[in-house]
Write a protein that holds these residues in place. Structure first.
Motif, PDB file in Angstrom:
ATOM      1  N   GLU A  73     -19.302 -27.729   7.891  1.00  0.00           N
ATOM      2  CA  GLU A  73     -20.060 -26.554   7.464  1.00  0.00           C
ATOM      3  C   GLU A  73     -20.570 -26.718   6.036  1.00  0.00           C
ATOM      4  OE1 GLU A  73     -17.464 -23.268   8.299  1.00  0.00           O
ATOM      5  OE2 GLU A  73     -17.773 -23.458  10.449  1.00  0.00           O
ATOM      6  N   ILE A  76     -23.506 -29.162   6.149  1.00  0.00           N
ATOM      7  CA  ILE A  76     -24.737 -28.526   6.637  1.00  0.00           C
ATOM      8  C   ILE A  76     -25.422 -27.786   5.500  1.00  0.00           C
ATOM      9  CG2 ILE A  76     -25.642 -26.673   8.112  1.00  0.00           C
ATOM     10  CD1 ILE A  76     -23.581 -27.569  10.223  1.00  0.00           C
ATOM     11  N   ASP A  79     -27.133 -30.248   3.244  1.00  0.00           N
ATOM     12  CA  ASP A  79     -28.367 -30.763   3.848  1.00  0.00           C
ATOM     13  C   ASP A  79     -29.507 -29.764   3.722  1.00  0.00           C
ATOM     14  OD1 ASP A  79     -27.274 -33.174   4.611  1.00  0.00           O
ATOM     15  OD2 ASP A  79     -26.713 -32.465   6.609  1.00  0.00           O
ATOM     16  N   ILE A  80     -29.212 -28.499   3.916  1.00  0.00           N
ATOM     17  CA  ILE A  80     -30.251 -27.473   3.809  1.00  0.00           C
ATOM     18  C   ILE A  80     -30.773 -27.409   2.383  1.00  0.00           C
ATOM     19  CG2 ILE A  80     -30.669 -24.981   3.915  1.00  0.00           C
ATOM     20  CD1 ILE A  80     -28.721 -24.965   6.349  1.00  0.00           C
ATOM     21  N   THR A  83     -32.928 -30.434   1.572  1.00  0.00           N
ATOM     22  CA  THR A  83     -34.241 -30.380   2.209  1.00  0.00           C
ATOM     23  C   THR A  83     -35.157 -29.385   1.518  1.00  0.00           C
ATOM     24  OG1 THR A  83     -33.282 -31.019   4.313  1.00  0.00           O
ATOM     25  CG2 THR A  83     -35.442 -30.002   4.396  1.00  0.00           C
ATOM     26  N   LEU A  96     -33.903 -32.755   9.204  1.00  0.00           N
ATOM     27  CA  LEU A  96     -32.961 -31.679   8.899  1.00  0.00           C
ATOM     28  C   LEU A  96     -32.575 -30.936  10.171  1.00  0.00           C
ATOM     29  CD1 LEU A  96     -31.377 -29.799   6.989  1.00  0.00           C
ATOM     30  CD2 LEU A  96     -33.431 -28.399   6.865  1.00  0.00           C
ATOM     31  N   GLY A  97     -33.560 -30.615  10.996  1.00  0.00           N
ATOM     32  CA  GLY A  97     -33.268 -29.905  12.238  1.00  0.00           C
ATOM     33  C   GLY A  97     -32.334 -30.689  13.135  1.00  0.00           C
ATOM     34  N   VAL A 100     -28.784 -30.679  11.518  1.00  0.00           N
ATOM     35  CA  VAL A 100     -28.143 -29.373  11.699  1.00  0.00           C
ATOM     36  C   VAL A 100     -27.751 -29.183  13.164  1.00  0.00           C
ATOM     37  CG1 VAL A 100     -28.529 -26.881  11.611  1.00  0.00           C
ATOM     38  CG2 VAL A 100     -29.186 -28.299   9.676  1.00  0.00           C
ATOM     39  N   ARG A 103     -24.645 -31.415  13.855  1.00  0.00           N
ATOM     40  CA  ARG A 103     -23.450 -30.895  13.193  1.00  0.00           C
ATOM     41  C   ARG A 103     -23.022 -29.555  13.765  1.00  0.00           C
ATOM     42  NH1 ARG A 103     -24.410 -32.943   6.965  1.00  0.00           N
ATOM     43  NH2 ARG A 103     -24.069 -35.132   7.444  1.00  0.00           N
ATOM     44  N   THR A 104     -23.979 -28.733  14.170  1.00  0.00           N
ATOM     45  CA  THR A 104     -23.639 -27.456  14.794  1.00  0.00           C
ATOM     46  C   THR A 104     -22.971 -27.690  16.145  1.00  0.00           C
ATOM     47  OG1 THR A 104     -25.467 -26.363  13.665  1.00  0.00           O
ATOM     48  CG2 THR A 104     -24.563 -25.240  15.593  1.00  0.00           C
TER      49      THR A 104
END
Length: 131
Positions: A73, A76, A79-80, A83, A96-97, A100, A103-104
């Motif tokens: 978490e 993530i 990374d956001i 980006t 990025l998508g 995510v 990882r999600t």
């Protein structure tokens, strides 16, 4: 960079602060995972003396999962942030998508593994109790 949307406005002003913050969060996420593994392993060694092997193993897996889940978490979030401050291209947004999404999915799978059931089963069980 061709096709990149240039940084402007507030992102251009805070990018010098957010770029190192994203790197620190990445390092922190890795540290959380490593500490989670160490904590779970130490706890497992202690539990082997106080519980049955099956109970100790189940608890070990749950503790490992919690440490990895928390670290994922944090990663993530890093990374956001990374980006947001980098030049936006379709490639960077797509990467990025994908990160995510992966990882999600891992987080979701780990949570289901820790709880021992899928979230929709837990919700259905909770609704049956309330009836």
């Amino acid at each position: 960079m061709e096709g990149a949307i240039p940084r402007g406005g507030i992102v251009g002003l805070i990018a010098p602060v957010l770029e190192p913050l994203a790197s620190l969060l990445e390092i922190f996420g890795v540290v959380v995972i490593v500490c989670g593994v160490l904590f779970a392993t130490i706890r497992y060694a202690r539990d082997l003396f106080n519980q049955t092997d099956d109970q100790a193993y189940s608890r070990y897996r749950a503790n490992l999962g919690r440490g990895i889940l928390l670290g994922l978490e944090i990663l993530i979030g890093a990374d956001i942030i990374a980006t947001i401050v980098s030049p936006l291209t379709w490639t960077s947004v797509g990467i990025l998508g994908l990160i995510v999404l992966i990882r999600t999915f891992l987080s979701f799978s780990l949570e289901a593994e820790i709880d021992g059931e899928w979230p929709w089963r837990r919700q259905a069980r909770g609704e049956q109790r309330n009836s």
